[in-house]
Scaffold this active site. Sequence first.
Site, PDB file in Angstrom:
ATOM      1  N   SER A 124       0.840  -1.203   0.000  1.00 35.18           N
ATOM      2  CA  SER A 124       0.000   0.000   0.000  1.00 35.18           C
ATOM      3  C   SER A 124       0.875   1.252   0.000  1.00 35.18           C
ATOM      4  O   SER A 124       1.681   1.432  -0.905  1.00 35.18           O
ATOM      5  CB  SER A 124      -0.966  -0.043   1.184  1.00 35.18           C
ATOM      6  N   ASP A 182      -8.663  -4.870  -5.794  1.00 34.94           N
ATOM      7  CA  ASP A 182      -8.180  -4.110  -4.635  1.00 34.94           C
ATOM      8  C   ASP A 182      -9.035  -2.872  -4.409  1.00 34.94           C
ATOM      9  O   ASP A 182      -9.167  -2.036  -5.304  1.00 34.94           O
ATOM     10  CB  ASP A 182      -6.721  -3.699  -4.854  1.00 34.94           C
ATOM     11  N   HIS A 234      -7.273  -6.286  -0.400  1.00 34.31           N
ATOM     12  CA  HIS A 234      -6.175  -5.329  -0.464  1.00 34.31           C
ATOM     13  C   HIS A 234      -4.851  -6.075  -0.449  1.00 34.31           C
ATOM     14  O   HIS A 234      -4.447  -6.648   0.554  1.00 34.31           O
ATOM     15  CB  HIS A 234      -6.270  -4.386   0.734  1.00 34.31           C
TER      16      HIS A 234
END
Length: 513
Positions: free
Chosen positions: A233, A452, A482
């Site tokens: 991320s 995602d 995710h």
Amino acid sequence: MTRLVRWTAVTAAAALLTAGCSGDSSGEDKDDGGTSSGRPSAAAPSGVPESLASQQLDWGRCKGTSDSPAPDGDWQCATLKAPLDWAEPEGDTIDLALIRAEATGDERIGSLLFNFGGPGGSGVSMMPSYADTVSSLHERYDLVSWDPRGVAASEGIRCRGDEAIADAESVDSTPDTTAEEQAYLKDATDFGKGCQKSAGELMSHVSTTDTARDMDLMRHVLGDGRMHYFGISYGTELGGVYAHLFPERVGRMVLDAVVDPSADTMGHAENQARGFQRALDDYLKSTGQDPKQGSRKIADLLERLDAEPLPTSSPGRKLTQTLALTGIVLPLYSKSGWPALTSALSAAEEGDGSELLALADGYNERDPSGRYGTTTHSQRVISCLDDKQRPTLEETKKLLPRFEKVSPVFGAFLGWDTAGWCHDWPVAGQHETPEVSAPGAAPVLVVGNTGDPATPYEGARRMADELGEDVGVMLTWKGEGHGAYGNGSDCVDSAVDAYLLKGTVPEDGKVCS
């Protein structure tokens, strides 16, 4: 202001835990990092004083905190000293908390540094719980993570107390009147002042660029000639910035759940609106609902909550519109959370907001005693120092219809957030978008997941492109949740492991289904 947006990565996945392939691989099995004979030396970062470059880390038993006990197993902790201001490296220093578990085998490659996202996530607390996911890598790598500057044990920033956080839950994050708009912006101003009071001089030195420079000092002190790195991320943006600053020191780097480096403030908000709506649509399809009708039903629930919050089983607390949306967001981070979302939405439709509130509390790091974590505080301080854009109320209002068209459920919240997130912020931002071009760097494996929600798939392709030709290598997983690695795809896990353990670079464009 309770932030429901700028949704983060692993912190949300951890909160949720508590509440086929195509293409060919290519490359060589080669060991290109470390400090043994024939490998690159652990070159010191330029301009760093000898006192910092030559420091020895005093690894010892990790200590527990009021929030979490000391980790089991062979985990060790240490403190690294880094310049407070990288423009004046011989000045004051800052302490950075590190954690590691040494490689278990004899054929050690070096250290593998992890950043789990946010920004603002604690690597010291997250690394032990992630170790099982990366157990295949532990034999040849020291597993290492840290709390970036301004985060948790590395002089973490707390912008307001628990009572003030709880009080701010009543602030409407999608204001409908002038009075609500004023309250929304005032809360943003007050939050920034609280951050400044807590952080002091540190407030201007917690940028992603500062942390990337910390990483290079860390690499040197750990004894690694090249940076072997796994970013998730926000950690992908951090990895891209590191690659741009130090292309010659990039070793084996994996970027998973990729932040779009080409998106500005408005672009990121629109990306997240699209990503979470896409994940919600997939969830609704899995329950046999038409996504358009199901989204409308949820949007209607949120509108009712805006007018009249629901009662809950938590004494003195009600489920507001903002808390409900946060509770909906959390289970979308992982397909395993979808049953919890079904149950919570059903209960809310029947007039009980307890389950959605519990999910929101998990995301907001609120424990049963009413204590809150500070991940979102650090996140906001870091991102507002990075980002120079400060959209006005008027600019945001003009774009709201566009956001609501992208997502009838999440659009308004993410649109309004562009005006409130860094409103009246005490320090100026540094750039429109981060620079991640890394000509001459070793291949960087960029992993994108088509389902995602928080970092939509399109950002992975843009990251690979911006890293540059022969640098960004794209691996796609047609999955949900995710991130991709460790989420159930043997194809993804095998490709990443082969790259990190053997240096085998998959074919650019490889797809795992």
